[in-house]
Design a protein around this motif. Structure first.
Motif, PDB file in Angstrom:
ATOM      1  N   UNK A  90      73.118  48.465 126.771  1.00 38.53           N
ATOM      2  CA  UNK A  90      73.125  49.503 127.774  1.00 38.53           C
ATOM      3  C   UNK A  90      73.134  48.595 129.343  1.00 38.53           C
ATOM      4  N   UNK A  91      72.547  48.678 129.754  1.00 41.22           N
ATOM      5  CA  UNK A  91      71.781  47.727 131.338  1.00 41.22           C
ATOM      6  C   UNK A  91      73.332  46.608 131.284  1.00 41.22           C
ATOM      7  N   UNK A  92      73.517  45.870 130.749  1.00 47.53           N
ATOM      8  CA  UNK A  92      74.241  44.725 130.480  1.00 47.53           C
ATOM      9  C   UNK A  92      75.452  45.805 130.515  1.00 47.53           C
ATOM     10  N   UNK A  93      76.158  46.881 130.235  1.00 50.33           N
ATOM     11  CA  UNK A  93      78.027  47.756 130.155  1.00 50.33           C
ATOM     12  C   UNK A  93      77.473  47.981 131.661  1.00 50.33           C
ATOM     13  N   UNK A  94      77.185  48.805 132.232  1.00 52.73           N
ATOM     14  CA  UNK A  94      76.202  49.280 133.102  1.00 52.73           C
ATOM     15  C   UNK A  94      76.548  48.403 134.188  1.00 52.73           C
TER      16      UNK A  94
END
Length: 237
Positions: free
Chosen positions: A157-161
């Motif tokens: 999620x962190x990488x995507x955001x």
């Protein structure tokens, strides 16, 4: 496979499409495939075998659940393979993504990949919360890591955001599509998107899947993040 020419025996006389005790929507583990007598000559045992095996695969891949909604998986490999042996079928349960039989793998066994986890919602102030079922697919360990990039959900999620994306599935769905093509997916649907939706139990509409994958493959930054050393790991040469 058994054939009853003189009617269904007494121990099978009662046929129901659902179970009142456990609430499942079909007779999952003890299912019987029945063919009406007037169609007996038009359906072969080979056709019945294909139908039964396809049911086993869909049932297993989507995560057989206990009464407390946790997926059960390991014991059904031996259950279904044991039934196949009794019928003398050259068949074994396999990973839906890499297409490898589980008995060929030695990488920690199958794992349930969540597209969404169970959660509770209240319906307009109702007293009892509504349980939203989890959605996912059972994959082998290599394919599970390939879809997640070897990361936890929160890390993905962190990488995507960080890339300006909505969430982890904006990275996971393109990874799934690329790996599925590399594994030489059969053209059983009108499009690969429909094939992905059905085979991997995706909780998204066709247009949503198409948009997410197209966005990723047209963006160089996203594309470079997706192509890491886990994406093709464990595929057949």
């Amino acid at each position: 496979m058994k054939r009853y020419d003189d009617g269904i025996p007494a121990h099978l006389w009662r046929f129901k499409e659902s179970c009142e005790n456990c609430g499942v929507d079909d007779l999952r583990r003890w299912s019987v495939v029945c063919v009406a007598a007037d169609h007996a000559e038009t359906i072969s045992l080979n056709q019945l075998a294909v139908v039964t095996q396809a049911y086993w695969e869909r049932h297993y891949w989507r995560g057989i659940q206990t009464s407390d909604r946790h997926p059960r998986k390991d014991e059904f490999i031996s259950e279904y393979n044991g039934q196949a042996d009794k019928f003398d079928w050259d068949w074994s349960l396999h990973c839906p993504l890499c297409r490898r039989a589980y008995h060929e793998l030695n990488n920690g066994g199958p794992d349930f990949h969540h597209w969404c986890r169970p959660h509770f919602e209240t319906d307009g102030g109702a007293e009892d919360p509504v349980v939203q079922d989890e959605h996912g697919v059972v994959l082998c360990r290599n394919c599970h890591d390939a879809i997640s990039g070897g990361k936890t959900d929160s890390r993905q999620d962190w990488r995507a955001r960080k890339l300006g994306l909505y969430g982890k599935h904006c990275l996971q769905l393109p990874r799934l599509a690329i790996r599925d093509l590399e594994a030489d997916c059969p053209s059983q649907a009108d499009s690969q998107i429909e094939h992905l939706q059905e085979r991997f139990n995706l909780p998204y509409r066709i247009d949503e899947i198409q948009r997410i994958i197209s966005q990723a493959l047209s963006n160089e930054d996203i594309h470079s993040v997706i192509h890491d050393d886990t994406l093709m790991r464990g595929l057949k040469d």
